[in-house]
Design an enzyme around this catalytic site. Structure first.
Site, PDB file in Angstrom:
ATOM      1  N   ASP A 105       0.848  -1.196   0.000  1.00 43.12           N
ATOM      2  CA  ASP A 105       0.000   0.000   0.000  1.00 43.12           C
ATOM      3  C   ASP A 105       0.882   1.243   0.000  1.00 43.12           C
ATOM      4  O   ASP A 105       2.045   1.193   0.429  1.00 43.12           O
ATOM      5  CB  ASP A 105      -0.879   0.027   1.262  1.00 43.12           C
ATOM      6  CG  ASP A 105      -1.870  -1.133   1.284  1.00 43.12           C
ATOM      7  OD1 ASP A 105      -2.156  -1.684   0.209  1.00 43.12           O
ATOM      8  OD2 ASP A 105      -2.333  -1.470   2.391  1.00 43.12           O
TER       9      ASP A 105
HETATM   10  N1  URA Z   1      -1.373  -5.927   3.822  1.00 44.79           N
HETATM   11  C1  URA Z   1      -1.839  -4.660   3.834  1.00 44.79           C
HETATM   12  O1  URA Z   1      -2.891  -4.399   4.399  1.00 44.79           O
HETATM   13  N2  URA Z   1      -1.117  -3.715   3.229  1.00 44.79           N
HETATM   14  C2  URA Z   1       0.074  -3.949   2.607  1.00 44.79           C
HETATM   15  O2  URA Z   1       0.697  -3.030   2.072  1.00 44.79           O
HETATM   16  C3  URA Z   1       0.545  -5.268   2.609  1.00 44.79           C
HETATM   17  C4  URA Z   1      -0.182  -6.244   3.217  1.00 44.79           C
END
Ligand code: URA
Length: 234
Positions: A105
């Protein structure tokens, strides 16, 4: 394509730009038999014979880069609005066809592998050969032993999907490490969300057995070592 000699050496991972400068001064580099006089001199790696200490310099077909992704950067090759993990690589690492293996993310930090090796990347993301990924997390509320148990059995998400079992190691009441063996959208945030908790910080610390180099500051990158490459491409 004609490129500066120092850029060619850096993108081949043979010499950094400053090492190349020294090698030029010491007359250790030749192009088509002629000694190179300046690191800014141009050559074409595909057409010219470039030698360093009498060894041929070749462009490696595949490159494997470890990036410590900072907050606010998008896990993509290109993005119309935001800086991407490829945009922030040092100039000498940039070449055509680079992409991140999987996505973090925008607000998740830590280990991203950037490569141009589509086959290995696909393997590391395919369900049967998916890479194990370890994340350090912090939460708003304390995580109970019951929560850890639930996560280790798989959690029913709001969209009806039950996650694959994930190991959790608690470090404090509100922090720990979680190991994922699959890659669903916002998976960790949604796992904790479904338990009524909220992630406040997420950092990927390991991917396919490759550990984030603690010497890399956020935004810094380095090539994978031979051993790390083997873990990625196995
Ligand atoms: N899980 C998430 O919620 N975000 C990420 O960036 C990676 C795994």
């Amino acid at each position: 394509m004609l490129e500066r000699i120092d850029k060619i050496f850096a993108s081949c991972g043979v010499l950094t730009r400053s090492e190349c400068q020294t090698a030029v001064k010491r007359k250790k580099i030749t192009v088509n038999g002629e000694i190179v006089k300046s690191p800014s001199q141009k050559a074409d790696i595909e057409k010219d014979e470039i030698l360093y200490e009498n060894n041929v310099v070749e462009l490696k077909k595949f490159v494997y880069i470890m990036l410590n992704k900072p907050n606010g950067v998008v896990s993509a090759s290109e993005d119309g609005n935001c800086k991407t993990v490829v945009d922030i690589l040092p100039e000498s690492y940039k070449r055509k066809g680079l992409f991140p293996c999987g996505r973090l993310d925008k607000d998740t930090v830590g280990l991203v592998i950037i490569t141009n090796d589509g086959v290995s990347s696909h393997k590391r993301l395919a369900p049967k050969t998916h890479a194990e990924k370890v994340y350090y997390f912090e939460t708003v509320d304390p995580v109970s032993i019951k929560d850890v148990e639930k996560i280790s059995n798989g959690v029913l998400l709001k969209d009806g999907y039950t996650t694959k079992p994930s190991k959790v190691k608690l470090l404090t009441d509100n922090s720990g490490e979680i190991t994922l063996i699959e890659g669903k959208y916002h998976e960790i945030k949604r796992i904790f969300g479904s338990l009524g908790n909220k992630i406040t910080y997420l950092k990927r610390i390991s991917f396919a057995g490759i550990k984030l180099d603690s010497n890399l500051l956020e935004g810094e990158a380095r090539y994978l070592t031979k051993e790390e490459q083997d873990l990625f491409t196995k």
